[in-house]
Enzyme design. Sequence first.
Site, short mmCIF file in Angstrom:
data_model
loop_
_atom_site.label_atom_id
_atom_site.label_comp_id
_atom_site.label_asym_id
_atom_site.label_seq_id
_atom_site.Cartn_x
_atom_site.Cartn_y
_atom_site.Cartn_z
N GLY A 33 3.11 12.90 -26.06
CA GLY A 33 1.73 12.70 -25.61
C GLY A 33 0.87 13.96 -25.68
N THR A 34 -0.26 13.89 -25.00
CA THR A 34 -1.21 15.01 -24.94
C THR A 34 -0.52 16.26 -24.45
OG1 THR A 34 -2.98 13.45 -24.41
CG2 THR A 34 -3.37 15.76 -23.86
N LYS A 44 -0.11 26.73 -22.86
CA LYS A 44 0.64 27.76 -22.14
C LYS A 44 1.40 28.68 -23.09
CE LYS A 44 -1.34 25.89 -19.63
NZ LYS A 44 -2.09 24.66 -19.42
N GLY A 112 0.96 -0.71 -28.69
CA GLY A 112 1.30 -1.82 -27.80
C GLY A 112 0.08 -2.44 -27.13
N GLY A 272 -14.26 16.73 -19.60
CA GLY A 272 -13.49 15.68 -18.95
C GLY A 272 -12.77 14.80 -19.96
N ASP A 312 -2.57 9.52 -16.66
CA ASP A 312 -4.00 9.82 -16.73
C ASP A 312 -4.91 8.61 -16.62
OD1 ASP A 312 -3.44 12.48 -17.04
OD2 ASP A 312 -4.44 12.73 -18.97
N HIS A 446 11.84 40.83 -1.01
CA HIS A 446 10.97 41.97 -1.32
C HIS A 446 11.51 42.71 -2.53
CE1 HIS A 446 8.35 45.39 -0.65
NE2 HIS A 446 9.40 46.17 -0.79
C1 LIG Z 1 -5.81 21.30 -23.08
C2 LIG Z 1 -5.05 20.62 -21.97
C3 LIG Z 1 -4.20 21.35 -21.18
C4 LIG Z 1 -3.50 20.72 -20.16
N1 LIG Z 1 -2.67 21.49 -19.38
C5 LIG Z 1 -2.00 20.90 -18.38
C6 LIG Z 1 -1.11 21.66 -17.59
O1 LIG Z 1 -0.91 22.86 -17.80
N2 LIG Z 1 -0.44 21.03 -16.59
C7 LIG Z 1 -0.62 19.69 -16.33
O2 LIG Z 1 0.00 19.17 -15.42
N3 LIG Z 1 -1.45 18.95 -17.08
C8 LIG Z 1 -2.15 19.52 -18.09
N4 LIG Z 1 -2.97 18.76 -18.87
C9 LIG Z 1 -3.08 17.32 -18.58
C10 LIG Z 1 -1.89 16.57 -19.17
O3 LIG Z 1 -1.79 16.85 -20.55
C11 LIG Z 1 -2.06 15.08 -18.93
O4 LIG Z 1 -2.26 14.87 -17.56
C12 LIG Z 1 -0.82 14.32 -19.36
O5 LIG Z 1 -0.55 14.50 -20.73
C13 LIG Z 1 -1.00 12.82 -19.07
O6 LIG Z 1 0.17 12.18 -19.36
P1 LIG Z 1 0.20 10.61 -19.75
O7 LIG Z 1 1.63 10.32 -19.99
O8 LIG Z 1 -0.56 9.85 -18.76
O9 LIG Z 1 -0.62 10.50 -21.12
P2 LIG Z 1 -0.54 11.24 -22.50
O10 LIG Z 1 0.18 12.53 -22.40
O11 LIG Z 1 -1.92 11.26 -23.02
O12 LIG Z 1 0.35 10.28 -23.39
C14 LIG Z 1 -0.06 9.01 -23.74
C15 LIG Z 1 0.82 8.48 -24.84
O13 LIG Z 1 0.54 7.11 -25.03
C16 LIG Z 1 0.46 6.81 -26.40
N5 LIG Z 1 -0.38 5.61 -26.53
C17 LIG Z 1 -1.69 5.47 -26.23
N6 LIG Z 1 -2.07 4.19 -26.40
C18 LIG Z 1 -0.99 3.51 -26.81
C19 LIG Z 1 -0.73 2.15 -27.14
N7 LIG Z 1 -1.67 1.22 -27.01
N8 LIG Z 1 0.51 1.81 -27.55
C20 LIG Z 1 1.48 2.73 -27.62
N9 LIG Z 1 1.31 4.03 -27.31
C21 LIG Z 1 0.09 4.41 -26.90
C22 LIG Z 1 -0.10 8.07 -27.02
O14 LIG Z 1 0.27 8.14 -28.37
C23 LIG Z 1 0.58 9.16 -26.19
O15 LIG Z 1 1.81 9.53 -26.74
C24 LIG Z 1 -3.66 19.35 -19.93
C25 LIG Z 1 -4.52 18.59 -20.74
C26 LIG Z 1 -5.21 19.21 -21.75
C27 LIG Z 1 -6.10 18.40 -22.63
#
Ligand SMILES: Cc1cc2nc3c(=O)[nH]c(=O)nc-3n(C[C@H](O)[C@H](O)[C@H](O)COP(=O)(O)OP(=O)(O)OC[C@H]3O[C@@H](n4cnc5c(N)ncnc54)[C@H](O)[C@@H]3O)c2cc1C
Length: 467
Positions: A33-34, A44, A112, A272, A312, A446
């Site tokens: 994912g993201t 990082k 999905g 955002g 998210d 310490h």
């Molecule tokens: C630049 C940046 C830095 C960040 N740094 C941090 C950090 O240091 N610490 C932290 O805690 N958070 C950080 N975040 C936030 C963090 O990345 C997200 O909170 C986290 O990735 C969310 O996880 P998720 O599993 O909800 O979604 P995502 O990580 O977005 O994963 C969603 C997945 O679902 C898949 N998907 C989407 N729709 C479908 C569908 N219909 N069918 C099948 N698959 C699908 C996508 O391909 C993806 O793989 C950061 C975000 C950004 C943008």
Amino acid sequence: MIGGGPAGYTAAIRGAEYGLKVALIDSSPRLGGTCLHVGCIPTKALLFNAEIWDHLKHAAELGIKFGDGGIGSPTLDWAAVLKRKDTIITKHVKGLEFLMKKNKVTVIPGYGRLTGPAQNGVHTVDVDANGAKSQVKAKNVMVATGSEAKLLPGLKAGDRILTNIEILSLPAPPKSLIVIGAGAVGVEFASIFRSFGAEVTILEFLPRVVPVEDEEISRELARVFKKRGIDINTGAKVEKVERTAEGVKVSYTDANGNAQTKEAEKVLVAVGRSPNTAGIGLEKTKVELERGFVKVNETQETAEPGVYAVGDIVAGLPQLAHSGSMCGMIAMAKIAGRPYRPIRRDRIPSCTYTEPQIGSVGLTEAQAKEKGLQIKVGKFPFAGNSKATILGSHDGFVKIVSDAKYGEILGVHIIGPQATEIIAEAVAVMELEGTVEEMMFTVHAHPTLSESLLDAYGAVEGMAINA
Ligand SMILES: Cc1cc2nc3c(=O)[nH]c(=O)nc-3n(C[C@H](O)[C@H](O)[C@H](O)COP(=O)(O)OP(=O)(O)OC[C@H]3O[C@@H](n4cnc5c(N)ncnc54)[C@H](O)[C@@H]3O)c2cc1C
């Protein structure tokens, strides 16, 4: 499971550990994912390079000389920096693939979509893998489709107008960068590229940077960023972003209502993230949305029985990897009929990996006052911490917000060296409803940065040792 980011893959593994049969559908070519590909991990990784680079700028002070007779100076190999970042990502993608196999989670590539409510207690998800269609049936479905960067109206991301995706693969660090939005994502990139020499300008609509943090934290970050040469403009309303012959031009109205423009090589839009909740069949179910985010109960279940949402896309949950993964584990425990504790949203640590770092949990001073709580506040500056001196990192402080009568710790706000690591102590203490007095008599090793917490607990009673 629909979505293989941190919320989805964590829940999938936990489900398998409980002995459930789990299928994980993900539309990206690689799991993670993201967070793994364009979020937590690559940022990082770059931040680590930035930190080393910053240390090298003070090499002489550290007694380190370069080249023959110490006259050379270090150079930055940007291609190697990017390669290292990509190697880290690939290593963890492979790790995830291994974990899926080890736990016997069936990974199904494809997009999905829910087909509607369950029929005789069984949900059906349509899967589209580049035109190849199939269906997956399950008693419970967890949706973890994540989020994507919002852009300002009319803008399209490209080689100069960047989101978190494009900025992570720039061919070279930009000479100048405008960052729109001073939330965690915006300030992290501002910090990283300032370290790599960019002239950085921040434009933030709200009156302060990192607006969800305690006000004193925002002030301290702004102070240190200014010292580092970052130009901060709060109360700035961006009107227009356009490409110029060489780069970009941003027109905005400043805090005094005056029209301003700023030009730079690149602009990052960090205003955002929108939840990925459209086009996944939620409208065919009873799932309720709130401004696009999914409403859930304390076990992450939606209004559609058997459909859960994590990560998210969840309404009111901080968009952080660790809040998503914890909610995934809670939902799986509920599905498996195993014990769980609902997530306390006021005990989710918030970490911002800037220089200096921010780690915080619980109520800010202003939030505690708004709730009408009687509080006592203690503050200890890193200037009084010996490990911070050793690291050459004296900016920042630890601030404790505690209940005046019982001493319960209600909030901890840290800005300074390794704040994102040492906040873990505060989270654990608050989870166990620890008090200032208990923590004042808890031995801290310490010399460590964690000792600054010991001094801050003492400061609540006017009894810090080192300040
Ligand atoms: C630049 C940046 C830095 C960040 N740094 C941090 C950090 O240091 N610490 C932290 O805690 N958070 C950080 N975040 C936030 C963090 O990345 C997200 O909170 C986290 O990735 C969310 O996880 P998720 O599993 O909800 O979604 P995502 O990580 O977005 O994963 C969603 C997945 O679902 C898949 N998907 C989407 N729709 C479908 C569908 N219909 N069918 C099948 N698959 C699908 C996508 O391909 C993806 O793989 C950061 C975000 C950004 C943008």
